[in-house]
Design a protein around this motif. Structure first.
Motif, PDB file in Angstrom:
ATOM      1  N   THR A  22       0.832  -1.205   0.000  1.00  0.00           N
ATOM      2  CA  THR A  22       0.000   0.000   0.000  1.00  0.00           C
ATOM      3  C   THR A  22       0.863   1.250   0.000  1.00  0.00           C
ATOM      4  OG1 THR A  22      -1.783  -1.169   1.157  1.00  0.00           O
ATOM      5  CG2 THR A  22      -1.801   1.240   1.256  1.00  0.00           C
ATOM      6  N   ARG A  58      -5.210  -0.785   1.459  1.00  0.00           N
ATOM      7  CA  ARG A  58      -5.068  -1.578   0.239  1.00  0.00           C
ATOM      8  C   ARG A  58      -4.463  -0.711  -0.857  1.00  0.00           C
ATOM      9  NH1 ARG A  58      -9.519  -2.862  -2.367  1.00  0.00           N
ATOM     10  NH2 ARG A  58     -10.710  -1.154  -1.435  1.00  0.00           N
ATOM     11  N   PRO A  59      -3.632  -1.269  -1.731  1.00  0.00           N
ATOM     12  CA  PRO A  59      -3.082  -0.488  -2.840  1.00  0.00           C
ATOM     13  C   PRO A  59      -4.157   0.169  -3.696  1.00  0.00           C
ATOM     14  CG  PRO A  59      -1.846  -2.525  -2.606  1.00  0.00           C
ATOM     15  CD  PRO A  59      -3.026  -2.618  -1.663  1.00  0.00           C
TER      16      PRO A  59
END
Length: 298
Positions: A35, A265-266
């Motif tokens: 992330t 989260r990315p």
């Protein structure tokens, strides 16, 4: 990516709030580091952390250490990344938060934070929250001492009133560069602090900038949710997420505003970063003035 300034430092107009990477329900370390790397890949150069961003009682500094590891493992140049950390709060491990604003604690905490981050001087050190048991001038005075000693390069304050901003500015002068308060589409009572920050030349870093914006809805005063809001309608018109519209709305409030949305989260941080290039028209901004209500134009 668009850019704004904190003191004499240029940073991305959208930052990364790293708290979700270390507190309850945090992701595993691989996803957490992915992330941070996604944020850097997206052009984000401001990362917001704190020594109290952890879960268990024996994990003080978890988030700072995580950020340091993520930067060390990144394959690209990170020399332009500003790490903003905070001191003055604690977590005893039972889910609660404490406040400790004594000068001795703040000075010691800043020195330890610098070691965790692996830096000679912290780029931006923020007093996390006023301690009602300690005179405000004494807590802020500790920041002055840290600046003079070279432990920190710039100072910020968080969760403060307009009076506390003015007093801190008198004590710190140009050493004070930022204010970090809660401010979002759903929680707009921070307008006076935004305006004062702009007048004093301070960056305003809204925490919880996506408060009120769920995956599919904007929460209204009743606690009910509905996707039938101006934020969602405008998002659909642009083909973007309502979170992007919320961040773009914040950027339009003042050139002093630099939101720091959290992400775990990315995909989330990539979506937030794209808000920096979303331009809202005057008509759209007018439609967004009524948080949580159906779009009057529909």
């Amino acid at each position: 990516m668009r850019y704004r300034t904190i003191g004499d430092t240029t940073v991305s107009a959208i930052g990364l709030g790293a708290m979700p990477l270390s507190i309850e329900h945090r992701p595993d370390e691989a996803r957490a580091i992915a992330t941070v790397h996604a944020a850097l890949d997206a052009g984000i150069t401001l990362i917001d952390t704190a020594d109290s961003y952890h879960w268990h009682a024996d994990e003080t500094g978890h988030n700072e250490l995580l950020i340091a590891r993520a930067l060390a493992r990144y394959g690209g140049d990170t020399s332009d990344v500003l790490i903003a950390t905070k001191g003055g709060r604690g977590r005893p491990g039972d889910g609660s938060w404490t406040v400790t604003g004594s000068p001795a604690h703040l000075k010691r905490a800043a020195e330890v934070s610098a070691r965790r981050l692996g830096v000679d001087a912290i780029g931006l050190y923020q007093l996390h929250k006023p301690d009602p048991a300690v005179p405000w001038a004494e807590s802020v005075g500790a920041l002055r001492e840290l600046l003079d000693a070279g432990v920190i390069r710039a100072a910020g304050i968080s969760n403060v009133s307009t009076g506390q901003i003015r007093e801190a500015h008198e004590i710190l002068g140009d050493g004070l560069v930022s204010v970090q308060n809660r401010y979002s589409a759903a929680v707009r009572d921070g307008e006076p602090e935004v305006r004062l920050s702009a007048r004093l030349g301070l960056a305003f870093l809204p925490w919880s900038p996506l408060g009120g914006i769920s995956r599919s809805s904007l929460d209204g005063p009743s606690g009910q949710t509905s996707a039938d809001t101006a934020f969602h309608h405008i998002a659909a018109e642009h083909g973007v997420s309502p979170q992007q519209v919320a961040l773009a709305w914040l950027l339009a409030r003042s050139p002093a505003v630099i939101p720091v949305p959290g992400a775990s989260r990315p995909a989330s941080v990539r979506d937030s970063a794209r808000a920096a290039t979303l331009r809202l028209s005057a008509e759209e901004l007018t439609r967004l003035e009524a948080p949580g209500r159906p779009d009057a134009s529909s």
